[in-house]
Scaffold this motif. Structure first.
Motif, short mmCIF file in Angstrom:
data_model
loop_
_atom_site.label_atom_id
_atom_site.label_comp_id
_atom_site.label_asym_id
_atom_site.label_seq_id
_atom_site.Cartn_x
_atom_site.Cartn_y
_atom_site.Cartn_z
N LEU A 297 0.84 -1.20 0.00
CA LEU A 297 0.00 0.00 0.00
C LEU A 297 0.88 1.24 0.00
O LEU A 297 1.81 1.36 0.80
N VAL A 298 0.55 2.17 -0.90
CA VAL A 298 1.20 3.47 -0.92
C VAL A 298 0.10 4.53 -0.95
O VAL A 298 -0.75 4.53 -1.84
N LYS A 299 0.14 5.42 0.04
CA LYS A 299 -0.83 6.53 0.10
C LYS A 299 -0.21 7.77 -0.51
O LYS A 299 0.90 8.18 -0.17
N ASP A 300 -0.92 8.37 -1.44
CA ASP A 300 -0.46 9.60 -2.08
C ASP A 300 -1.62 10.59 -2.08
O ASP A 300 -2.44 10.63 -2.99
N ARG A 305 -2.97 3.24 -3.29
CA ARG A 305 -2.63 2.25 -4.31
C ARG A 305 -2.20 0.94 -3.65
O ARG A 305 -1.26 0.91 -2.87
N PHE A 306 -2.92 -0.12 -4.00
CA PHE A 306 -2.57 -1.46 -3.54
C PHE A 306 -1.96 -2.20 -4.72
O PHE A 306 -2.66 -2.55 -5.68
N THR A 307 -0.64 -2.41 -4.69
CA THR A 307 0.05 -3.09 -5.76
C THR A 307 0.58 -4.43 -5.26
O THR A 307 0.58 -4.71 -4.06
N LYS A 308 1.03 -5.25 -6.20
CA LYS A 308 1.55 -6.59 -5.88
C LYS A 308 0.52 -7.37 -5.06
O LYS A 308 0.86 -8.12 -4.14
N LEU A 309 -0.75 -7.20 -5.41
CA LEU A 309 -1.82 -7.85 -4.66
C LEU A 309 -1.89 -9.33 -5.06
O LEU A 309 -1.82 -9.67 -6.24
N SER A 310 -2.06 -10.19 -4.07
CA SER A 310 -2.22 -11.62 -4.33
C SER A 310 -2.94 -12.25 -3.16
O SER A 310 -2.92 -11.74 -2.05
N GLY A 311 -3.59 -13.38 -3.43
CA GLY A 311 -4.28 -14.08 -2.36
C GLY A 311 -5.35 -15.01 -2.89
O GLY A 311 -5.34 -15.41 -4.07
N GLY A 320 -3.08 -8.92 -8.79
CA GLY A 320 -3.23 -7.70 -9.57
C GLY A 320 -2.96 -6.46 -8.77
O GLY A 320 -2.10 -6.45 -7.87
N GLU A 321 -3.70 -5.41 -9.05
CA GLU A 321 -3.55 -4.15 -8.34
C GLU A 321 -4.89 -3.44 -8.24
O GLU A 321 -5.79 -3.65 -9.04
N LEU A 322 -4.98 -2.59 -7.22
CA LEU A 322 -6.23 -1.92 -6.89
C LEU A 322 -5.91 -0.50 -6.44
O LEU A 322 -4.98 -0.30 -5.66
N THR A 323 -6.67 0.47 -6.92
CA THR A 323 -6.49 1.87 -6.52
C THR A 323 -7.82 2.42 -6.02
O THR A 323 -8.84 2.31 -6.70
N VAL A 324 -7.78 2.99 -4.83
CA VAL A 324 -8.95 3.63 -4.24
C VAL A 324 -8.68 5.13 -4.16
O VAL A 324 -7.71 5.54 -3.53
N THR A 325 -9.51 5.92 -4.80
CA THR A 325 -9.38 7.37 -4.76
C THR A 325 -10.48 7.92 -3.88
O THR A 325 -11.67 7.78 -4.19
N ARG A 331 -13.74 6.31 -5.85
CA ARG A 331 -13.59 5.61 -7.13
C ARG A 331 -12.64 4.44 -6.94
O ARG A 331 -11.61 4.56 -6.27
N LEU A 332 -13.01 3.32 -7.55
CA LEU A 332 -12.24 2.08 -7.46
C LEU A 332 -11.77 1.71 -8.85
O LEU A 332 -12.58 1.55 -9.77
N ASP A 333 -10.44 1.56 -9.03
CA ASP A 333 -9.88 1.11 -10.29
C ASP A 333 -9.03 -0.12 -10.02
O ASP A 333 -8.19 -0.10 -9.10
#
Length: 684
Positions: A297-300, A305-311, A320-325, A331-333
C-alpha cells in the motif's frame, strides 16, 4: 579652579574614561546599548522566569493562530541561557468554531527547551520536551478544505508535521482524529514515550477504537525505533486492526513518526467475506467466501494504491492491483487476474450466497434471496443506493472455471460503474472451444432499473458443450451457435427477466449427435434422445440443420420455432417457458420421414421448472396444446423481428436456409418450399 567630583576616579583616571567614551563611533554606542539592553532583558527574564509574559503570550498566540489560547497554571518563558525555556501548566489551544471538540490541544503540563533560531529558520527543534496528560483533537471540516491543525484561515489543510525532539518524556497522551468525508473517527491512547538524542529507547504502543462509516473497529500498533531517530530515521510500524469479521495488518518503515505519505507499507487482510471489508469504505462487490489477501500500500494524498496484490477467496486465486481514490466521490480502479475460479465462488456474481450453493444447491440459494419455491433466479434487489455512491472500473482475466458441467475458460471481463449504471462490456469467454461475447447493462439511474442482455455464442462443438449432460464426444460432430437479446425493467435479475422482451435463437448446422443413456443431469439428455428416437440409439443421429428459438414478450418465451431436421426425422416443438414463474411447458415430437410400421415415436414433454425440469411421454394432443397453460399460445403477434442473429453461412438446402438464418416460425419452409404449419402456435 574646582573639579567636579563625578569626573574623578580614586586613582585620578576619570578624565581618561570620559575622553575614551567620547571617542566611540555613534554606531558602536548604539550596539553597546543594545547589548546592555538585551543583557538586562535576559537578566530580568532569567530572574523572573518570564512569568509576567503569561498575558502577552496568551494574547499574541491567540492573535497569530486565531485560536483562543489559555494557560491556567504556572507559566515560564525565558532564555536559559542559550535555549528558550517554555513551561505552561493547564495549557489549552481552542479548535476552530466548526470543529466538534472545543479544544485542539490540552495538557496538564508542557515543559520544553527550544532552539531559538529554529523558530525563525527551518524546522522547529526541541532540545527537550516533557508532556503530561495531553489530549490532541485533529479534525477535517465537512468540505475537506480545512483542518483543525492548520492555523490562520485554515484553507488548504496542510499536512500534520512534528518538530525534531532530542529528548522527550511523554505520558498519558490521547489523540482523536475525525474525517467526515471518509466517515472515519479514531480515538488512540499512547504508551509512555521516552527518547534520548532523538532516539526512542523502547517500543511505543498505541491502542484505540474508532468507527469507519457504520463499522466500529479497534486497533493496536507498535512503533519500533530504538536505533533510529524518531523524526529523521527509520521507524518500524506494526499495526493490526479488527473491523467486523476482518483482520487487517500493516507493517512498514516510516521516515518520521507521523509521515505515511508515499511510504510503501506491507498490508494483509483476512476475513469471512471480502465484500464486508470493502463495504466499510462504501465500495460494493459480490459476496465472497473466506479470503486472504496481501499487497503493498502506498498513500499519495487522496489516492491509496494497492500493488503486488495476491491471495485467495474461497477456492479461487486472485492477483493484480487496486487503486482507491477518496476524493469527493470514491472511485475504485483495478486490474485483476485469476488462474482458477471455482464455480461456487462465481455464484455471487448472479446474486447467490456461495456458502448456501455449496451446502444446499442453487435452489436453496435462490430461496435465500426471497425467490418463490421452484425458482432458481435470484430475487435479491440491486443495492441501488450503494451503486450510486461510488464509481469503478475493473478489468479481470480468468484462466479456467472449475466446474463439472460448465466448460468455461479464458474469461475477459471489463466492468464500468458510473453513478449507478453498471456495464459488463465487453465480457468474453471460451466455452467448449467456442467463444461467448456479451454486453450486459444494469442501469439503476432509471427506476426501476433498465436492464439489457446481449449474449452471442460463436460456433461451439456440441460434444464438449454438453459432455457433462450425457452427450458422447465420440459420434457427436454437431455445432451450435446463437444469440440471446433481451431487455427488461427491474431491480432484481428475476424482475428484469420477468418483464423482458426480445429473442433467443440457437442454430445447429449439419452434424451428428449421440448420447449415452445414463442420467448425468436433472434434465437427462440421454433419456430424452432415447425416448425421441424410438428407444434405439445404436448409431449417432445425423442432423441436417436445427433451430431452437423463442420469442420473448413480457417475460414469456414462446417457441418460434423449434425445428430440427435429421436424416430420418423432423423434430418440432411447441410451447415455451416463463421467466416469471420459471415454469417449463414444451412439447416435442419426432415425425419420421419414411413410413414404418414400427415408427410410432412417442411425443416427449419438457415440464417442471428451471431448477427441477422433468421429462414425460405425452399424447399428440398435448403437443398441440403445449404452452397454453402459460399463455404462450396467445402470442400471435410477436414483437418486431430482431435483425439477423447469425449469418446464414453455407446453407445449401433450401429447407435449411431459414433454419440456419435463425428465422421465425412464419418464415420456415419444407424442402419443397412450402410454408410449414407444424411449428407455428395453434390459433385459439
Amino acid at each position: 579652579m574646582g573639579i567636579a567630583p563625578s569626573n574623578l576616579l580614586p586613582d585620578g583616571r576619570g578624565f581618561q574614561v570620559k575622553a575614551t567614551w567620547r571617542r566611540f563611533h555613534p554606531l558602536g554606542k548604539i550596539g553597546l546599548a543594545v547589548l546592555i539592553a538585551i543583557f538586562g532583558a535576559w537578566l530580568i527574564l532569567f530572574v523572573t522566569k518570564g512569568r509576567f509574559l503569561k498575558g502577552p503570550f496568551e494574547r499574541t498566540v491567540t492573535a497569530l493562530t486565531e485560536r483562543h489560547t489559555k494557560v491556567k497554571g504556572d507559566f515560564q518563558l525565558y532564555f536559559a541561557p542559550f535555549s528558550i525555556k517554555f513551561l505552561a501548566q493547564g495549557l489549552t489551544v481552542a479548535n476552530p468554531a466548526w470543529a466538534e471538540r472545543r479544544s485542539l490541544f490540552t495538557a496538564r503540563q508542557v515543559d520544553a527547551r527550544i532552539a531559538p533560531l529554529s523558530l525563525l529558520f527551518g524546522k522547529r527543534h526541541f532540545y527537550s520536551l516533557v508532556l503530561d496528560d495531553a489530549a490532541i483533537d485533529l479534525e477535517w471540516n465537512r468540505a475537506h478544505d480545512a483542518n483543525s491543525w492548520t492555523f490562520g484561515d485554515g484553507k488548504g489543510g496542510k499536512p500534520l508535521t512534528f518538530p525534531r525532539i532530542d529528548r522527550a518524556s511523554v505520558a498519558g497522551t490521547r489523540l482523536r482524529y475525525l474525517d467526515p468525508r471518509m466517515r472515519l473517527l479514531t480515538d488512540l491512547q499512547f504508551d509512555e514515550i521516552n527518547s534520548i538524542d532523538a532516539r526512542i529507547d523502547k517500543t511505543v504502543g498505541v491502542n484505540g477504537t474508532g468507527r469507519i462509516r457504520e463499522t466500529p473497529f479497534r486497533v493496536t500498533a507498535k512503533l519500533y525505533s530504538p536505533d533510529e531517530t524518531a523524526n529523521r530515521g527509520r521507524n518500524q510500524l506494526s499495526l493490526r486492526a479488527w473491523a467486523g469479521a476482518n483482520v487487517i495488518d500493516v507493517k512498514g518503515n516510516l521516515p518520521s513518526v507521523a509521515d505515511i505519505e508515499n511510504v510503501p507499507l506491507q498490508t494483509q487482510a483476512t476475513g469471512r467475506d471480502l465484500s464486508e471489508l470493502l463495504a466499510i469504505i462504501g465500495v460494493l462487490i459480490p459476496q465472497t467466501r473466506t479470503y486472504r489477501l496481501k499487497s503493498q500500500l502506498v498513500k499519495d494524498g487522496e489516492v491509496y494504491r494497492f500493488t503486488k496484490l495476491s491471495g485467495t477467496f474461497g477456492n479461487s486465486d486472485v492477483a493484480g492491483e487496486l487503486t482507491v481514490t477518496n476524493g469527493g466521490r470514491i472511485r475504485l480502479d483495478s486490474e485483476l487476474t485469476t488462474r482458477r475460479l471455482d464455480i461456487i465462488d462465481a455464484a455471487p456474481f448472479i446474486g447467490y450466497n456461495p456458502d448456501i450453493v455449496e451446502a444446499k444447491g442453487a435452489a436453496a440459494a435462490a430461496a435465500a434471496t426471497g425467490a418463490a419455491p421452484n425458482r432458481i433466479l435470484p430475487d435479491a434487489a440491486f443495492p441501488v443506493e450503494r451503486m450510486q455512491a461510488f464509481d469503478a472500473a475493473l478489468k479481470w482475466k480468468i484462466g479456467v472455471v472449475r466446474s463439472r458441467n460448465v466448460p468455461v475458460s479464458n474469461i475477459d471481463l471489463s466492468l464500468a460503474l458510473d453513478n449507478g449504471r453498471l456495464a459488463l462490456s465487453p465480457l468474453t469467454f471460451a466455452m467448449a472451444r467456442g467463444k461467448v461475447a456479451a454486453d450486459i447493462i444494469l442501469d439503476a439511474r432509471q427506476r426501476p432499473a433498465a436492464d439489457s442482455y446481449d449474449i452471442r455464442l460463436a460456433p461451439t462443438p456440441l460434444a464438449t458443450l454438453l459432455a457433462g449432460y450425457g452427450v458422447a464426444e465420440a459420434g457427436t460432430s454437431g455445432m451450435i451457435h446463437g444469440r440471446i437479446k433481451l431487455a427488461g425493467r427491474g431491480d432484481t435479475i428475476h424482475d428484469s427477466l420477468a418483464s423482458a422482451t426480445g429473442r433467443i435463437a440457437f442454430i445447429i448446422p449439419q452434424g451428428s449427435f449421440w448420447t449415452r443413456n445414463v442420467q448425468l443431469s436433472e434434465l437427462d439428455l440421454g433419456t430424452f434422445a432415447y425416448k425421441m428416437f424410438q428407444g434405439r440409439l445404436k448409431e449417432p443421429v445425423q442432423i441436417n440443420c436445427g433451430l431452437v428459438a423463442f420469442t420473448v414478450r413480457n417475460g414469456l418465451a414462446s417457441t418460434d420455432p423449434i425445428l430440427i431436421d435429421t436424416r430420418k426425422n423432423v423434430i418440432t416443438g411447441r410451447g415455451g417457458f416463463s421467466f416469471k414463474t420459471e415454469a417449463l411447458d414444451i412439447g416435442m415430437r419426432a415425425d419420421g420421414k419414411k413410413f414404418s410400421l414400427f415408427s410410432g415415436q412417442s411425443p416427449v414433454g419438457i415440464g417442471g421448472h428451471f431448477g427441477v425440469p422433468s421429462l414425460n411421454v405425452i399424447s399428440p394432443e398435448l403437443v398441440g396444446r403445449s404452452g397454453a397453460g402459460l399463455g404462450l399460445a396467445l402470442l400471435a403477434s410477436p414483437p418486431a423481428a430482431v435483425l439477423a442473429f447469425v449469418d446464414v453461412g453455407d446453407a445449401k438446402s433450401a429447407a435449411c436456409g431459414p433454419v440456419l438464418a435463425g428465422a421465425k416460425a412464419a418464415a420456415q419452409r419444407t424442402k419443397s418450399g412450402k410454408p410449414r404449419d407444424d411449428v407455428r402456435p395453434k390459433k385459439r
